[in-house]
Design an enzyme around this catalytic site. Structure first.
Site, PDB file in Angstrom:
ATOM      1  N   LYS A  79     -34.229 -25.442 -37.260  1.00 47.07           N
ATOM      2  CA  LYS A  79     -34.473 -26.820 -36.836  1.00 47.07           C
ATOM      3  C   LYS A  79     -35.902 -27.218 -37.209  1.00 47.07           C
ATOM      4  CE  LYS A  79     -33.782 -29.525 -32.558  1.00 47.07           C
ATOM      5  NZ  LYS A  79     -33.367 -29.412 -31.143  1.00 47.07           N
ATOM      6  N   SER A 154     -29.732 -32.473 -29.736  1.00 45.67           N
ATOM      7  CA  SER A 154     -30.532 -32.850 -30.872  1.00 45.67           C
ATOM      8  C   SER A 154     -30.466 -31.864 -32.044  1.00 45.67           C
ATOM      9  CB  SER A 154     -31.991 -32.992 -30.432  1.00 45.67           C
ATOM     10  OG  SER A 154     -32.492 -31.758 -29.966  1.00 45.67           O
ATOM     11  N   SER A 178     -29.465 -29.125 -26.177  1.00 47.05           N
ATOM     12  CA  SER A 178     -29.470 -29.414 -27.605  1.00 47.05           C
ATOM     13  C   SER A 178     -28.992 -28.291 -28.515  1.00 47.05           C
ATOM     14  CB  SER A 178     -30.859 -29.856 -28.044  1.00 47.05           C
ATOM     15  OG  SER A 178     -31.021 -31.204 -27.718  1.00 47.05           O
TER      16      SER A 178
HETATM   17  N1  GLN Z   1     -29.996 -34.851 -24.854  1.00 46.43           N
HETATM   18  C1  GLN Z   1     -31.088 -34.309 -24.134  1.00 46.43           C
HETATM   19  C2  GLN Z   1     -32.309 -35.179 -24.308  1.00 46.43           C
HETATM   20  O1  GLN Z   1     -32.263 -36.085 -25.050  1.00 46.43           O
HETATM   21  C3  GLN Z   1     -31.363 -32.908 -24.546  1.00 46.43           C
HETATM   22  C4  GLN Z   1     -32.248 -32.770 -25.700  1.00 46.43           C
HETATM   23  C5  GLN Z   1     -32.640 -31.363 -26.017  1.00 46.43           C
HETATM   24  O2  GLN Z   1     -32.109 -30.396 -25.455  1.00 46.43           O
HETATM   25  N2  GLN Z   1     -33.625 -31.225 -26.896  1.00 46.43           N
HETATM   26  O3  GLN Z   1     -33.310 -34.976 -23.704  1.00 46.43           O
END
Ligand code: GLN
Length: 484
Positions: A79, A154, A178
Site C-alpha cells: 500500500k 482503504s 481497511s
Molecule cells: N473506513 C474507515 C475510515 O475511513 C477505515 C479506514 C482504515 O482502516 N484505514 O476511517
C-alpha cells in the site's frame, strides 16, 4: 507452468527448489501488471528496475544457500502509505505526489531480508481515509470481480492486486477495517494483527492508536507466512510490543474441536444484506459441524463503536496531518504573499475533500468547548467496548461476524453520503478500538456472484486462533481456489 495461479508459498517453494527463477517470475509479473492494471488501477507506481535488480541479488543469495525462507524471491507490492526508500510514497494524495522517502518502513526492511521482491506501490483512499478507494488522487481502484464496482477501501489497491493475480501477496494497513473490508469485497484473505505486533515505523500515520500493517493474500497459509516475517518487536516504534513473536505457520492445523465461538447478537440486528447474513450464519453452522461450540451472546457496547471510532480517529488524524504545512515536505502552493497564505493554500489544494472533512471533524472534537462532550466521551466508550470484548474472550476463543454489511458497492454509490459510508464499518472498527486481531476470509458469494467475507476476531496476541480456525474453514470451503 502458470505461475499466476500459484499461492505465494507454492511459488516460493518452486523458487527455493530452483524450478523457477526469480528473475523469470519478476519479469512475467511486471509484464502482466503492465498489460492488465489499466483495467483495475491497483498500482500507483511499478518499480520495475528496482525489482529486476533485487531479483538478481535474491537469486544469488538463494544459489549460495544464504536465503531459504518460504517467501524468498516471491514478488509482492505494498500500500502506498508504507515508506519505501528511494521509491515514491504518495498516500494517494496530491500532498505527497512526489514524496520519496529516505528510509524503509520496518515491515519493508523485514520483507527485504526475507527475500521479498517489491514490484510497486498500491492505490488506496487518500491517507487511508475511506471505504471504497475512490478518494485517491490517482483515480478509483476497480474490483477485479466486477470492474463497475469498488474493491473496498482503504486498501483497495492491495486487495485488487491480489484478487487479479497481479501479485502473490500485499501489505495493507487497517485503522478501522481497511484490510478486512477490501478482502471481503474481493474474495481475498487478510489479517489485521494485534496492535503492537507489527511495527508502525514508516507507516504514514492516519490514527496512530489504531493503525496496523497486515497481510492480504490468496489464502490463510500465505497470510501466516507473511505475518511471520513482518511481526516482532521494533525499538523504533514506541507502541511495538515485546510479546512473543510466534511461528504462525505452526498454526496451520486442521481442526476446531475444542474451540468456542461467540456470535454477537447485536451485529445481526444491524441492517445488512440478507445474502451476507445467510452466508455468515451458514459459516457458523459449518464451524459447529466441524466440532466447534458456537453460540450467540450479547455485546451491547458495539452499538457505539462507529461514532466512537470516527471521533477518535478524526481527532488523531487532524493532529497527524498538521505536519503537512507546505514547508517541510510535500505539496507547496506557489506565489503566496505570506506564511499564513502558504499554509492555507498548500493544505487547501494539497488535500482532497474527505481528508479535509476528517481534519475539520477532528479539530472540532478536540476544541476546548467540545473536548469533553465528544473526544473524552468517545475515549470512555472505547474503554467500555474494550472491557466488553475482554469479558467475551473469557468465554470464547473467537468472535464471528460478517466483515461488511454488503458485498462490493457500485463505483460512485457511496461518495455522496459519508455517514452511510461510515456506518458500513460497523463490524470492523471494534477490533481497532480494542487493539484485537481480526481476519477476513471468503465464505461464499451472493446471487450476483460477488464474494462475501467472514470476519473472525480473537483475543489479544491470539492470531493463532484465527489462523487455525480460518485454515480449517478454508480447507472445507475450498474458497482458496475461488475463480478470479
Ligand atoms: N473506513 C474507515 C475510515 O475511513 C477505515 C479506514 C482504515 O482502516 N484505514 O476511517
Amino acid at each position: 507452468m502458470n505461475i499466476f495461479n500459484m499461492t505465494a508459498l507454492q511459488l516460493g517453494e518452486k523458487i527455493n527448489k530452483r524450478e523457477i527463477g526469480v528473475l523469470e517470475a519478476v519479469k512475467e509479473a511486471v509484464k502482466y501488471i503492465k498489460d492488465t492494471d489499466k483495467k483495475y488501477n491497483a498500482f500507483i507506481t511499478v518499480c520495475e528496475e528496482e525489482a529486476l535488480g533485487r531479483a538478481e541479488d535474491v537469486q544469488k543469495k538463494i544459489n549460495e544457500g544464504k536465503l531459504n525462507g518460504p517467501l524468498a524471491g516471491v514478488p509482492m507490492a505494498v500500500k502506498d502509505n508504507i515508506c519505501t526508500s528511494g521509491i515514491k510514497t504518495t498516500c494517494a494524495s496530491k500532498m505527497l505526489e512526489n514524496f520519496i522517502p529516505a528510509y524503509n518502513a520496518e515491515a519493508i526492511e523485514r520483507l527485504y531480508n526475507a527475500g521479498a521482491i517489491l514490484l510497486g506501490k498500491l492505490n488506496m483512499d487518500e491517507f487511508a481515509m475511506g471505504s471504497t478507494s475512490e478518494t485517491s488522487f490517482f483515480g478509483a481502484v476497480k474490483n477485479p470481480e466486477d470492474t463497475g464496482r469498488s474493491p473496498g477501501g482503504s486498501s483497495g489497491g492491495p486487495a485488487a492486486a491480489v484478487a487479479s493475480n497481479e501479485i502473490w501477496y500485499s501489505l495493507g494497513s487497517d485503522t478501522g477495517g481497511s484490510i478486512r473490508q477490501p478482502c471481503s469485497f474481493t474474495g481475498t484473505t487478510g489479517i489485521k494483527p494485534t496492535y503492537g505486533r507489527v511495527s508502525r515505523y514508516g507507516l504514514i500515520a492516519y490514527a496512530s492508536s489504531f493503525d496496523q500493517i497486515g497481510p492480504i493474500a490468496k489464502n490463510v497459509s500465505d497470510c501466516a507466512a507473511v505475518l511471520n516475517v513482518i511481526s516482532g518487536y521494533d525499538e523504533k516504534d514506541g507502541t511495538s510490543s515485546k510479546s512473543e513473536k510466534g511461528d504462525f505457520l505452526k498454526n496451520l492445523v486442521y481442526g476446531v474441536e475444542n474451540m468456542k465461538i461467540g456470535i454477537p447478537r447485536e451485529y445481526f440486528e444491524e441492517s445488512m444484506d440478507q445474502e451476507v447474513k445467510d452466508a455468515v450464519l451458514n459459516a457458523a453452522k459449518q464451524f459447529e459441524i466441524m466440532g466447534a461450540r458456537v453460540e450467540e451472546f450479547s455485546l451491547e457496547a458495539v452499538k457505539y463503536a462507529v461514532p466512537a471510532y470516527y471521533i477518535i480517529a478524526s481527532a488523531e488524524a487532524s493532529s497527524n496531518l498538521s505536519r503537512y504545512d507546505g514547508i517541510k515536505y510535500g505539496y507547496r502552493a506557489e506565489n503566496c504573499k505570506n506564511i499564513s497564505e502558504l499554509y492555507e493554500r498548500s493544505r487547501t489544494d494539497g488535500f482532497g475533500e474527505e481528508v479535509k472533512r476528517r481534519i475539520m471533524l477532528g479539530n472540532f472534537v478536540l476544541s476546548s468547548g467540545y473536548y469533553d462532550a465528544y473526544y473524552n466521551k468517545a475515549l470512555r466508550v472505547r474503554n467500555i467496548i474494550k472491557r466488553s470484548f475482554d469479558k467475551a474472550f473469557e468465554k470464547y476463543d473467537i468472535i464471528l461476524s460478517p466483515t461488511a454489511p454488503e458485498t462490493a458497492l457500485k463505483l460512485g454509490e457511496s461518495l455522496s453520503d459519508p455517514v452511510k459510508m461510515y456506518s458500513g464499518d460497523i463490524f470492523t472498527v471494534s477490533a481497532n478500538l480494542t487493539g484485537l486481531p481480526g481476519m477476513t476470509l471468503p465464505c461464499g458469494r451472493d446471487t450476483a456472484g460477488l464474494p462475501i467475507g467472514l470476519q473472525l476476531i480473537g483475543p489479544a496476541w491470539k492470531e493463532s486462533n484465527l489462523i487455525r480456525a480460518g485454515y480449517t474453514f478454508e480447507s472445507w470451503s475450498g474458497y482458496r481456489e475461488a475463480k478470479r
